[in-house]
Design an enzyme around this catalytic site. Structure first.
Site, mmCIF file in Angstrom:
data_model
loop_
_atom_site.group_PDB
_atom_site.id
_atom_site.type_symbol
_atom_site.label_atom_id
_atom_site.label_comp_id
_atom_site.label_asym_id
_atom_site.label_seq_id
_atom_site.Cartn_x
_atom_site.Cartn_y
_atom_site.Cartn_z
ATOM 1 N N ASP A 25 -2.776 -1.305 10.218
ATOM 2 C CA ASP A 25 -2.880 -1.377 8.763
ATOM 3 C C ASP A 25 -3.504 -2.673 8.257
ATOM 4 O O ASP A 25 -3.812 -2.787 7.074
ATOM 5 C CB ASP A 25 -1.487 -1.237 8.119
ATOM 6 C CG ASP A 25 -1.020 0.205 8.048
ATOM 7 O OD1 ASP A 25 -1.869 1.109 8.111
ATOM 8 O OD2 ASP A 25 0.198 0.419 7.922
ATOM 9 N N LYS B 46 0.851 -1.201 0.000
ATOM 10 C CA LYS B 46 0.000 0.000 0.000
ATOM 11 C C LYS B 46 0.878 1.238 0.000
ATOM 12 O O LYS B 46 2.030 1.232 0.445
ATOM 13 C CB LYS B 46 -0.943 0.016 1.201
ATOM 14 C CG LYS B 46 -0.263 0.188 2.579
ATOM 15 C CD LYS B 46 0.014 1.619 2.973
ATOM 16 C CE LYS B 46 0.868 1.701 4.231
ATOM 17 N NZ LYS B 46 1.365 3.066 4.523
#
Length: 299
Positions: free
Chosen positions: A137, A12
């Site tokens: 996350d 990401k």
């Protein structure tokens, strides 16, 4: 029950990263536009009689109980009261300690793989709850795509799909402690914040040039001050085909957005040819990365 399941989990980047303040629990309240990119770790899981075995294609990450993939497997087995064990193999391509959520991607891949392996039919809410127990996350890494993340990063809202841009990822050979970066940020008095609403609007309109213009990370000033090489990488990328470049997460990886693959490759090649890029890990990938189960072998 399947014999084995193989999944790909994407890295990401933070198109925006804003810090809104410090919470009573000691964490920071954040607001981020998150985006998966086409760089993947591969996680393979197979059932065995009992226990958890983990192996990896690198010795730079401990393959023991401290590994997030191992923790995810242990949590999943406990959550579903499963008596079987699992044998895990993680093939890492996402750079380590890079601001790209590679460890979270591996944990997310484990949860998704084991859900398929054991036919547990977990819901989105189930995944988010377990993911939040593993790390801030991880809930995002389970779902991927273009999302707005709030809270500690676990409060997620789906956004429109990002425009079809290309990305150069460049990790310089330096290390950054996330805890250090946040402490240094807390000591700052004059902070520029990203315009998150403008970024979301640009995504909604499919305006790739505006998305590139609006990328911003409040932690970049902190990390760049200690590691000026980050700014050097950005300048080279911008001068050779990239529309814009900033740091992802707490760093040290820089990502640059380009209009097309040729521009991204030109920027990446220019950086590779520079003496400042010695020891760097550099990738050219599409902006949109999709998690997927690539193989499921059943009895």
């Amino acid at each position: 029950m399947a014999n084995s399941v193989t999944v790909q989990s994407a890295a990401k980047i933070n198109l925006t990263l804003d810090i809104l303040g410090r919470r009573d629990d000691g964490y920071h309240e954040v607001e981020m536009v998150m985006q998966t990119v086409g760089l993947y770790d591969t996680v393979r899981v197979e059932a065995m009689g009992s226990g958890i075995e983990l192996s990896m294609n690198t010795g730079d990450v401990p393959a023991d109980e401290s590994n997030l993939a191992y923790k995810a497997a242990k949590l999943f087995l406990k959550e579903h009261d499963i008596k079987h064990g699992v044998r895990i193999y993680v093939e890492k391509r996402i750079p380590i300690a890079a601001g790209l959520a590679g460890g979270s991607a591996d944990a997310a891949g484990m949860l998704r793989a084991m859900n398929t392996l054991f036919y547990t039919r977990m819901t989105v809410a189930d995944f988010r709850r377990l993911g939040a127990e593993l790390g801030s996350d991880v809930p995002y890494s389970i779902e991927g795509g273009t999302m707005l993340a709030k809270g500690r990063g676990e409060i997620l809202s789906r956004l429109a799909e990002a425009p079809p841009l290309w990305v150069v990822l460049a990790k310089p050979p330096v290390s950054v402690s996330t805890a250090w970066a946040y402490r240094e940020y807390d000591a700052m008095s004059d902070v520029r914040h990203p315009d998150t609403a403008a970024m979301i609007s640009a995504i909604d309109r499919g305006n790739g040039a505006q998305v590139a213009s609006d990328i911003y990370n409040v932690l970049e000033h902190v990390t760049k001050k200690k590691h000026p090489i980050i700014g050097e990488y950005e300048n080279i990328l911008r001068a050779n085909g990239a529309m814009n470049a900033i740091m992802s997460g707490s760093g040290p990886t820089i990502f640059a957005l380009a209009q097309n693959e040729n521009d991204a490759k030109r920027a990446a090649d220019a950086l590779r040819c520079s003496p400042v890029a010695k020891g760097a890990e550099i990738f050219v990938v599409p902006l949109t990365g999709q998690h997927e189960i690539v193989k499921s072998d059943s009895k």
